[in-house]
Scaffold this motif. Sequence first.
Motif, PDB file in Angstrom:
ATOM      1  N   LEU A 163       0.815  -1.214   0.000  1.00 37.24           N
ATOM      2  CA  LEU A 163       0.000   0.000   0.000  1.00 37.24           C
ATOM      3  C   LEU A 163       0.847   1.262   0.000  1.00 37.24           C
ATOM      4  N   VAL A 164       1.952   1.233   0.723  1.00 40.57           N
ATOM      5  CA  VAL A 164       2.827   2.410   0.783  1.00 40.57           C
ATOM      6  C   VAL A 164       4.195   1.996   1.309  1.00 40.57           C
ATOM      7  N   THR A 165       5.221   2.707   0.869  1.00 44.83           N
ATOM      8  CA  THR A 165       6.570   2.562   1.418  1.00 44.83           C
ATOM      9  C   THR A 165       6.954   3.872   2.093  1.00 44.83           C
ATOM     10  N   LEU A 166       7.420   3.793   3.336  1.00 46.36           N
ATOM     11  CA  LEU A 166       7.775   4.967   4.123  1.00 46.36           C
ATOM     12  C   LEU A 166       9.285   5.092   4.184  1.00 46.36           C
ATOM     13  N   ARG A 167       9.783   6.231   3.678  1.00 46.06           N
ATOM     14  CA  ARG A 167      11.237   6.449   3.572  1.00 46.06           C
ATOM     15  C   ARG A 167      11.614   7.761   4.262  1.00 46.06           C
ATOM     16  N   GLU A 168      12.127   7.658   5.456  1.00 48.29           N
ATOM     17  CA  GLU A 168      12.667   8.834   6.153  1.00 48.29           C
ATOM     18  C   GLU A 168      13.880   8.462   6.990  1.00 48.29           C
ATOM     19  N   GLN A 177       5.763  -0.207  16.192  1.00 49.00           N
ATOM     20  CA  GLN A 177       4.455  -0.491  16.759  1.00 49.00           C
ATOM     21  C   GLN A 177       3.461   0.388  16.013  1.00 49.00           C
ATOM     22  N   PHE A 178       2.202  -0.075  15.904  1.00 49.39           N
ATOM     23  CA  PHE A 178       1.202   0.791  15.305  1.00 49.39           C
ATOM     24  C   PHE A 178      -0.166   0.563  15.926  1.00 49.39           C
ATOM     25  N   ASN A 179      -1.031   1.577  15.741  1.00 51.16           N
ATOM     26  CA  ASN A 179      -2.447   1.450  16.083  1.00 51.16           C
ATOM     27  C   ASN A 179      -3.248   1.936  14.879  1.00 51.16           C
ATOM     28  N   ASP A 180      -4.500   2.262  15.067  1.00 51.36           N
ATOM     29  CA  ASP A 180      -5.346   2.627  13.931  1.00 51.36           C
ATOM     30  C   ASP A 180      -4.868   3.891  13.219  1.00 51.36           C
ATOM     31  N   LEU A 181      -4.198   4.774  13.932  1.00 51.10           N
ATOM     32  CA  LEU A 181      -3.864   6.081  13.362  1.00 51.10           C
ATOM     33  C   LEU A 181      -2.383   6.332  13.154  1.00 51.10           C
ATOM     34  N   LYS A 182      -1.533   5.702  13.955  1.00 50.91           N
ATOM     35  CA  LYS A 182      -0.116   6.053  13.948  1.00 50.91           C
ATOM     36  C   LYS A 182       0.773   4.812  13.842  1.00 50.91           C
ATOM     37  N   ILE A 183       1.951   5.007  13.254  1.00 48.63           N
ATOM     38  CA  ILE A 183       3.046   4.040  13.308  1.00 48.63           C
ATOM     39  C   ILE A 183       4.201   4.728  14.028  1.00 48.63           C
ATOM     40  N   VAL A 184       4.863   4.027  14.920  1.00 51.78           N
ATOM     41  CA  VAL A 184       6.080   4.519  15.559  1.00 51.78           C
ATOM     42  C   VAL A 184       7.204   3.553  15.216  1.00 51.78           C
ATOM     43  N   SER A 185       8.345   4.092  14.771  1.00 51.13           N
ATOM     44  CA  SER A 185       9.469   3.239  14.370  1.00 51.13           C
ATOM     45  C   SER A 185      10.770   3.736  14.984  1.00 51.13           C
ATOM     46  N   GLY A 186      11.663   2.787  15.268  1.00 42.61           N
ATOM     47  CA  GLY A 186      12.991   3.102  15.770  1.00 42.61           C
ATOM     48  C   GLY A 186      14.038   2.533  14.842  1.00 42.61           C
ATOM     49  N   SER A 187      15.224   3.144  14.849  1.00 36.15           N
ATOM     50  CA  SER A 187      16.217   2.818  13.825  1.00 36.15           C
ATOM     51  C   SER A 187      17.637   2.866  14.371  1.00 36.15           C
ATOM     52  N   TYR A 188      18.530   2.209  13.627  1.00 31.70           N
ATOM     53  CA  TYR A 188      19.961   2.354  13.880  1.00 31.70           C
ATOM     54  C   TYR A 188      20.416   3.801  13.730  1.00 31.70           C
ATOM     55  N   ASP A 189      19.616   4.651  13.073  1.00 30.58           N
ATOM     56  CA  ASP A 189      20.001   6.052  12.883  1.00 30.58           C
ATOM     57  C   ASP A 189      19.785   6.902  14.132  1.00 30.58           C
ATOM     58  N   LYS A 190      19.419   6.250  15.235  1.00 35.01           N
ATOM     59  CA  LYS A 190      19.278   6.881  16.559  1.00 35.01           C
ATOM     60  C   LYS A 190      18.016   7.720  16.684  1.00 35.01           C
ATOM     61  N   THR A 191      17.060   7.556  15.785  1.00 33.38           N
ATOM     62  CA  THR A 191      15.830   8.334  15.863  1.00 33.38           C
ATOM     63  C   THR A 191      14.620   7.434  16.050  1.00 33.38           C
ATOM     64  N   VAL A 192      13.580   8.031  16.618  1.00 34.53           N
ATOM     65  CA  VAL A 192      12.244   7.445  16.657  1.00 34.53           C
ATOM     66  C   VAL A 192      11.358   8.324  15.784  1.00 34.53           C
ATOM     67  N   LYS A 193      10.644   7.714  14.861  1.00 39.90           N
ATOM     68  CA  LYS A 193       9.792   8.493  13.960  1.00 39.90           C
ATOM     69  C   LYS A 193       8.328   8.109  14.152  1.00 39.90           C
ATOM     70  N   TRP A 195       4.632   8.232  12.319  1.00 45.33           N
ATOM     71  CA  TRP A 195       4.023   8.299  11.001  1.00 45.33           C
ATOM     72  C   TRP A 195       2.508   8.365  11.169  1.00 45.33           C
ATOM     73  N   ASP A 196       1.850   9.109  10.305  1.00 45.44           N
ATOM     74  CA  ASP A 196       0.412   9.302  10.377  1.00 45.44           C
ATOM     75  C   ASP A 196      -0.272   8.475   9.297  1.00 45.44           C
ATOM     76  N   PHE A 197      -1.032   7.442   9.711  1.00 41.81           N
ATOM     77  CA  PHE A 197      -1.748   6.602   8.739  1.00 41.81           C
ATOM     78  C   PHE A 197      -2.719   7.416   7.890  1.00 41.81           C
ATOM     79  N   THR A 198      -3.286   8.450   8.478  1.00 47.59           N
ATOM     80  CA  THR A 198      -4.324   9.194   7.765  1.00 47.59           C
ATOM     81  C   THR A 198      -3.778   9.996   6.604  1.00 47.59           C
ATOM     82  N   LYS A 199      -2.451  10.138   6.531  1.00 46.81           N
ATOM     83  CA  LYS A 199      -1.846  10.897   5.441  1.00 46.81           C
ATOM     84  C   LYS A 199      -1.108  10.001   4.461  1.00 46.81           C
ATOM     85  N   SER A 200      -1.155   8.662   4.678  1.00 42.01           N
ATOM     86  CA  SER A 200      -0.439   7.712   3.823  1.00 42.01           C
ATOM     87  C   SER A 200      -1.087   7.650   2.451  1.00 42.01           C
TER      88      SER A 200
END
Length: 200
Positions: A163-168, A177-193, A195-200
């Motif tokens: 459905l979509v690929t998220l690149r940041e 982790q995700f719920n109905d509205l948001k995705i939260v992701s962590g990375s080796y790049d030392k950030t937590v991002k 994401w808003d499902f409603t804008k995908s």
Amino acid sequence: MVGHSHTVRCLQVGLGVVVSGSYDHTLKKWRLSTGECLATLRGHLAAVLSVQFDCNKIVSGSCDNTIKVWSFNTGECLSTLSGHNNAVTCIHFDHSRIVSGSLDTQIKVWDIKSERCIQTLDWASAEGHTGVVRCLQADTWRIVSAADDKTLKVWSLESGKRLVTLREHTDGVTCLQFNDLKIVSGSYDKTVKLWDFTKS
């Protein structure tokens, strides 16, 4: 809770117990209140990297490239699912399906009843991941996965369509982790991002 003979790689807590998976090739089921080891599940031929359970079954993924389904009550191995070409790094299941991610960069969807792979999500078939799949989660209609290729991908669980690929992220994505509205992701790049499902 002492009993594993090597690194403990994964665990889940619930229903008054802890289930842990280890590089010693075993899973152990522990009573949460006392730390007593209730069962040792043997059958994998290599390190156990992922585990999830409910009141009926325990599902594990291993460096032996397989997924095993065990009885929660007896610890008996009920089935072994083979199809990945490398270690199974992450799993998620519900009452009818198991979703697995692997070092082979593929995501597979399995039918629990028939013990068959019903979908393979990869680059060739669905513009899937090009790096190790580190984590995934699923709900009733979608899968969200993340990988060493620095991306997250959202899939239709039913059709397998991407459905979509998220690149940041600027490095591999290690957790989500995700719920109905948001995705939260962590990375080796030392950030937590976030994401808003409603804008995908």
